[in-house]
Design a protein around this motif. Structure first.
Motif, PDB file in Angstrom:
ATOM      1  N   LEU A  45       0.830  -1.209   0.000  1.00  0.00           N
ATOM      2  CA  LEU A  45       0.000   0.000   0.000  1.00  0.00           C
ATOM      3  C   LEU A  45       0.861   1.254   0.000  1.00  0.00           C
ATOM      4  CD1 LEU A  45      -2.815  -0.987   2.548  1.00  0.00           C
ATOM      5  CD2 LEU A  45      -3.022  -0.797   0.066  1.00  0.00           C
ATOM      6  N   ILE A  46       1.904   1.252   0.806  1.00  0.00           N
ATOM      7  CA  ILE A  46       2.803   2.409   0.862  1.00  0.00           C
ATOM      8  C   ILE A  46       3.528   2.594  -0.467  1.00  0.00           C
ATOM      9  CG2 ILE A  46       4.912   3.303   1.967  1.00  0.00           C
ATOM     10  CD1 ILE A  46       3.929   1.910   4.560  1.00  0.00           C
ATOM     11  N   TRP A  47       3.899   1.492  -1.090  1.00  0.00           N
ATOM     12  CA  TRP A  47       4.615   1.531  -2.375  1.00  0.00           C
ATOM     13  C   TRP A  47       3.731   2.068  -3.504  1.00  0.00           C
ATOM     14  CZ3 TRP A  47       9.656   0.299  -3.732  1.00  0.00           C
ATOM     15  CH2 TRP A  47       9.911   0.163  -5.091  1.00  0.00           C
ATOM     16  N   THR A  48       2.440   1.714  -3.493  1.00  0.00           N
ATOM     17  CA  THR A  48       1.557   2.002  -4.639  1.00  0.00           C
ATOM     18  C   THR A  48       0.739   3.290  -4.507  1.00  0.00           C
ATOM     19  OG1 THR A  48      -0.139   0.548  -3.673  1.00  0.00           O
ATOM     20  CG2 THR A  48       1.336  -0.410  -5.331  1.00  0.00           C
ATOM     21  N   HIS A  49       0.614   3.844  -3.313  1.00  0.00           N
ATOM     22  CA  HIS A  49      -0.200   5.051  -3.140  1.00  0.00           C
ATOM     23  C   HIS A  49       0.696   6.280  -2.928  1.00  0.00           C
ATOM     24  CE1 HIS A  49      -3.194   1.905  -2.333  1.00  0.00           C
ATOM     25  NE2 HIS A  49      -4.075   2.789  -2.754  1.00  0.00           N
ATOM     26  N   LYS A  50       0.541   7.251  -3.824  1.00  0.00           N
ATOM     27  CA  LYS A  50       1.416   8.419  -3.794  1.00  0.00           C
ATOM     28  C   LYS A  50       1.262   9.247  -2.530  1.00  0.00           C
ATOM     29  CE  LYS A  50       2.140   9.026  -8.750  1.00  0.00           C
ATOM     30  NZ  LYS A  50       2.034   9.953  -9.903  1.00  0.00           N
ATOM     31  N   ASN A  51       0.033   9.266  -1.960  1.00  0.00           N
ATOM     32  CA  ASN A  51      -0.144  10.063  -0.743  1.00  0.00           C
ATOM     33  C   ASN A  51       0.557   9.445   0.469  1.00  0.00           C
ATOM     34  OD1 ASN A  51      -2.050   7.898  -0.607  1.00  0.00           O
ATOM     35  ND2 ASN A  51      -3.178   9.039   0.954  1.00  0.00           N
ATOM     36  N   LEU A  52       1.079   8.222   0.293  1.00  0.00           N
ATOM     37  CA  LEU A  52       1.858   7.576   1.350  1.00  0.00           C
ATOM     38  C   LEU A  52       3.360   7.658   1.088  1.00  0.00           C
ATOM     39  CD1 LEU A  52      -0.286   4.359   2.057  1.00  0.00           C
ATOM     40  CD2 LEU A  52      -0.377   6.571   3.218  1.00  0.00           C
ATOM     41  N   HIS A  53       3.738   8.408   0.047  1.00  0.00           N
ATOM     42  CA  HIS A  53       5.160   8.558  -0.276  1.00  0.00           C
ATOM     43  C   HIS A  53       5.771   9.714   0.520  1.00  0.00           C
ATOM     44  CE1 HIS A  53       4.799   6.284  -4.377  1.00  0.00           C
ATOM     45  NE2 HIS A  53       4.478   5.558  -3.319  1.00  0.00           N
ATOM     46  N   GLU A  54       5.478   9.739   1.796  1.00  0.00           N
ATOM     47  CA  GLU A  54       6.051  10.722   2.710  1.00  0.00           C
ATOM     48  C   GLU A  54       7.052  10.008   3.613  1.00  0.00           C
ATOM     49  OE1 GLU A  54       2.967  12.634   4.869  1.00  0.00           O
ATOM     50  OE2 GLU A  54       1.820  13.173   3.067  1.00  0.00           O
ATOM     51  N   PRO A  55       8.045  10.741   4.139  1.00  0.00           N
ATOM     52  CA  PRO A  55       9.063  10.082   4.964  1.00  0.00           C
ATOM     53  C   PRO A  55       8.504   9.190   6.071  1.00  0.00           C
ATOM     54  CG  PRO A  55       9.722  12.327   4.510  1.00  0.00           C
ATOM     55  CD  PRO A  55       8.342  12.165   3.935  1.00  0.00           C
ATOM     56  N   MET A  56       7.465   9.660   6.784  1.00  0.00           N
ATOM     57  CA  MET A  56       6.916   8.874   7.884  1.00  0.00           C
ATOM     58  C   MET A  56       6.449   7.500   7.407  1.00  0.00           C
ATOM     59  SD  MET A  56       3.811   9.714  10.542  1.00  0.00           S
ATOM     60  CE  MET A  56       2.531   9.774   9.285  1.00  0.00           C
ATOM     61  N   TYR A  57       5.731   7.460   6.289  1.00  0.00           N
ATOM     62  CA  TYR A  57       5.204   6.191   5.774  1.00  0.00           C
ATOM     63  C   TYR A  57       6.299   5.347   5.130  1.00  0.00           C
ATOM     64  CZ  TYR A  57       0.723   8.426   6.632  1.00  0.00           C
ATOM     65  OH  TYR A  57      -0.331   9.052   7.238  1.00  0.00           O
ATOM     66  N   TYR A 129      10.825  21.427   7.787  1.00  0.00           N
ATOM     67  CA  TYR A 129      10.662  20.001   7.467  1.00  0.00           C
ATOM     68  C   TYR A 129      10.967  19.676   5.998  1.00  0.00           C
ATOM     69  CZ  TYR A 129       8.655  15.310   7.315  1.00  0.00           C
ATOM     70  OH  TYR A 129       8.468  13.959   7.145  1.00  0.00           O
ATOM     71  N   PRO A 130      10.412  20.422   5.019  1.00  0.00           N
ATOM     72  CA  PRO A 130      10.683  20.085   3.601  1.00  0.00           C
ATOM     73  C   PRO A 130      12.160  20.165   3.234  1.00  0.00           C
ATOM     74  CG  PRO A 130       8.822  21.589   3.790  1.00  0.00           C
ATOM     75  CD  PRO A 130       9.480  21.551   5.131  1.00  0.00           C
ATOM     76  N   THR A 131      12.899  21.089   3.872  1.00  0.00           N
ATOM     77  CA  THR A 131      14.326  21.233   3.531  1.00  0.00           C
ATOM     78  C   THR A 131      15.195  20.203   4.253  1.00  0.00           C
ATOM     79  OG1 THR A 131      14.565  22.909   5.281  1.00  0.00           O
ATOM     80  CG2 THR A 131      14.113  23.699   3.050  1.00  0.00           C
ATOM     81  N   ILE A 132      14.765  19.773   5.445  1.00  0.00           N
ATOM     82  CA  ILE A 132      15.547  18.783   6.206  1.00  0.00           C
ATOM     83  C   ILE A 132      15.276  17.368   5.719  1.00  0.00           C
ATOM     84  CG2 ILE A 132      15.937  17.756   8.481  1.00  0.00           C
ATOM     85  CD1 ILE A 132      15.372  20.499   9.717  1.00  0.00           C
ATOM     86  N   MET A 133      13.984  17.007   5.622  1.00  0.00           N
ATOM     87  CA  MET A 133      13.617  15.629   5.255  1.00  0.00           C
ATOM     88  C   MET A 133      13.388  15.507   3.746  1.00  0.00           C
ATOM     89  SD  MET A 133      13.932  14.101   8.064  1.00  0.00           S
ATOM     90  CE  MET A 133      13.345  12.496   7.574  1.00  0.00           C
ATOM     91  N   ARG A 134      14.446  15.744   3.002  1.00  0.00           N
ATOM     92  CA  ARG A 134      14.382  15.580   1.548  1.00  0.00           C
ATOM     93  C   ARG A 134      14.558  14.103   1.179  1.00  0.00           C
ATOM     94  NH1 ARG A 134      18.854  19.913  -0.155  1.00  0.00           N
ATOM     95  NH2 ARG A 134      19.833  18.861   1.608  1.00  0.00           N
ATOM     96  N   LYS A 135      14.334  13.780  -0.080  1.00  0.00           N
ATOM     97  CA  LYS A 135      14.448  12.386  -0.533  1.00  0.00           C
ATOM     98  C   LYS A 135      15.843  11.823  -0.274  1.00  0.00           C
ATOM     99  CE  LYS A 135      10.877  12.253  -4.107  1.00  0.00           C
ATOM    100  NZ  LYS A 135      10.591  12.021  -5.556  1.00  0.00           N
ATOM    101  N   THR A 136      16.854  12.630  -0.525  1.00  0.00           N
ATOM    102  CA  THR A 136      18.228  12.153  -0.302  1.00  0.00           C
ATOM    103  C   THR A 136      18.488  11.885   1.179  1.00  0.00           C
ATOM    104  OG1 THR A 136      18.937  14.477  -0.250  1.00  0.00           O
ATOM    105  CG2 THR A 136      19.219  13.283  -2.330  1.00  0.00           C
ATOM    106  N   THR A 137      17.918  12.744   2.041  1.00  0.00           N
ATOM    107  CA  THR A 137      18.074  12.541   3.491  1.00  0.00           C
ATOM    108  C   THR A 137      17.421  11.235   3.914  1.00  0.00           C
ATOM    109  OG1 THR A 137      17.979  14.940   3.807  1.00  0.00           O
ATOM    110  CG2 THR A 137      17.713  13.569   5.770  1.00  0.00           C
ATOM    111  N   VAL A 138      16.223  10.984   3.399  1.00  0.00           N
ATOM    112  CA  VAL A 138      15.500   9.744   3.721  1.00  0.00           C
ATOM    113  C   VAL A 138      16.308   8.529   3.282  1.00  0.00           C
ATOM    114  CG1 VAL A 138      13.427   8.376   3.218  1.00  0.00           C
ATOM    115  CG2 VAL A 138      13.218  10.824   3.656  1.00  0.00           C
ATOM    116  N   LYS A 139      16.866   8.580   2.072  1.00  0.00           N
ATOM    117  CA  LYS A 139      17.676   7.464   1.564  1.00  0.00           C
ATOM    118  C   LYS A 139      18.901   7.229   2.438  1.00  0.00           C
ATOM    119  CE  LYS A 139      16.321   7.982  -3.299  1.00  0.00           C
ATOM    120  NZ  LYS A 139      16.777   8.397  -4.656  1.00  0.00           N
TER     121      LYS A 139
END
Length: 306
Positions: A45-57, A129-139
């Motif tokens: 569900l997290i993989w397939t739903h875009k609204n779950l593509h947030e760092p927390m999920y 939050y948007p500047t700290i928890m970027r995609k690269t930070t999550v990775k």
């Protein structure tokens, strides 16, 4: 090297194997399937739903994926043992199981610490939050959570392979810290490394997580805004998982210390605690407590029924 490969360890921790082997197999097979399906469904569900593509999920998905790896460390071997006349494992396989078990277990603590950091930034520093928890930070945080424990445990596992074995009977049903009871002499270096691992991948992440959530709750409930209080409630599932896994970590330490002082049945029950319910608890907690995930689960199962 050939001698090392031929060294077999007999797992003697099972209770009434001849009498209950098929019951054990049925129960553990059912639990393993439930673990794969429940954790896998939420990851899907997290993989397939875009609204779950947030760092927390994303971190929740990583934690549940971690649960599948954690369970797969021992369930396939357990199921094989239940149907076998002899419950044996090569010493090399035992060390590998030990390595994966503690690497993945350490990742669980670090992932929970990463999730605490994510919640802290989201609730206490929302504008940044948007500047700290970027995609690269999550990775980077995910890579760190998975690699850091492995780099610690691999050294201890490598040193254990060189230790001389004086006992080929392990009073356990899988290879955890109890493997040191097999060695003729416990290496002081290995013991020190073990303490460092416990501190680095368990104690420090737990202290960080508890401190972070305490700060979040204090700040949220001192604030007059309802949004911050609601946001703080998203921390509750993480705390429940942390308490559950910390409880299992304590069990593992106790098992390594009590050695043969407990009755066999009591040791067997204690070892079952290490992997029987926790991987099932995670998807239940996140499926019920996380509103967005719960909503997608209801949609999935309602559409399946239709």
């Amino acid at each position: 090297m050939d001698e090392f490969n031929e060294t077999l360890i007999t797992l003697t921790g099972y209770v009434e194997m001849n009498k209950y082997r098929y019951l054990y197999f049925f129960v553990f097979f059912t639990v393993y399937v439930l673990i794969i399906c429940s954790n896998g469904t939420i990851v899907y569900l997290i993989w397939t739903h875009k609204n779950l593509h947030e760092p927390m999920y994303i971190f929740i998905g990583a934690l549940l994926f971690n649960s599948v790896i954690y369970s797969s460390t021992f369930y396939p071997k357990l199921l094989t043992d239940f149907l076998s006349d002899k419950q044996v494992i090569p010493y090399s396989g035992c060390i590998f199981q030990y390595f994966v078990f503690y690497s993945v277990g350490g990742s669980e603590f670090l992932l929970l610490a990463v999730m605490a950091f994510d919640r802290y930034v989201s609730i206490c520093k929302p504008l940044r939050y948007p500047t700290i928890m970027r995609k690269t930070t999550v990775k980077h945080l995910l890579v760190f959570a998975w690699l850091f424990p492995s780099l610690h445990v691999v050294l201890q596992a490598a040193l254990s392979t060189k230790s001389k074995i004086c006992d080929h009977n392990l009073e356990a049903i899988f290879c955890n810290n109890t493997i040191y009871a097999l060695q003729c002499m416990r290496s002081r270096t290995v013991t020190i490394i073990g303490v460092v691992i416990l501190f680095d991948v368990a104690v420090l992440p737990v202290l960080f997580t508890v401190f972070t959530y305490a700060k979040i709750f204090i700040m949220a409930y001192q604030s007059n805004t309802t949004s911050k209080r609601k946001a703080a409630k998203t921390c509750v599932p993480h705390l429940l998982v942390l308490i559950s896994f910390s409880y299992l970590c304590v069990y593992d330490v106790i098992l390594a210390r009590v050695e043969s002082h407990l009755p066999k049945a009591a040791r067997f029950v204690m070892m079952l605690q290490l992997f029987l319910y926790h991987p099932l608890l995670n998807p239940i907690i996140y499926g019920l407590k996380m509103k967005e995930i719960s909503k997608h689960l209801k949609t999935l199962f309602c559409s399946t029924k239709v």
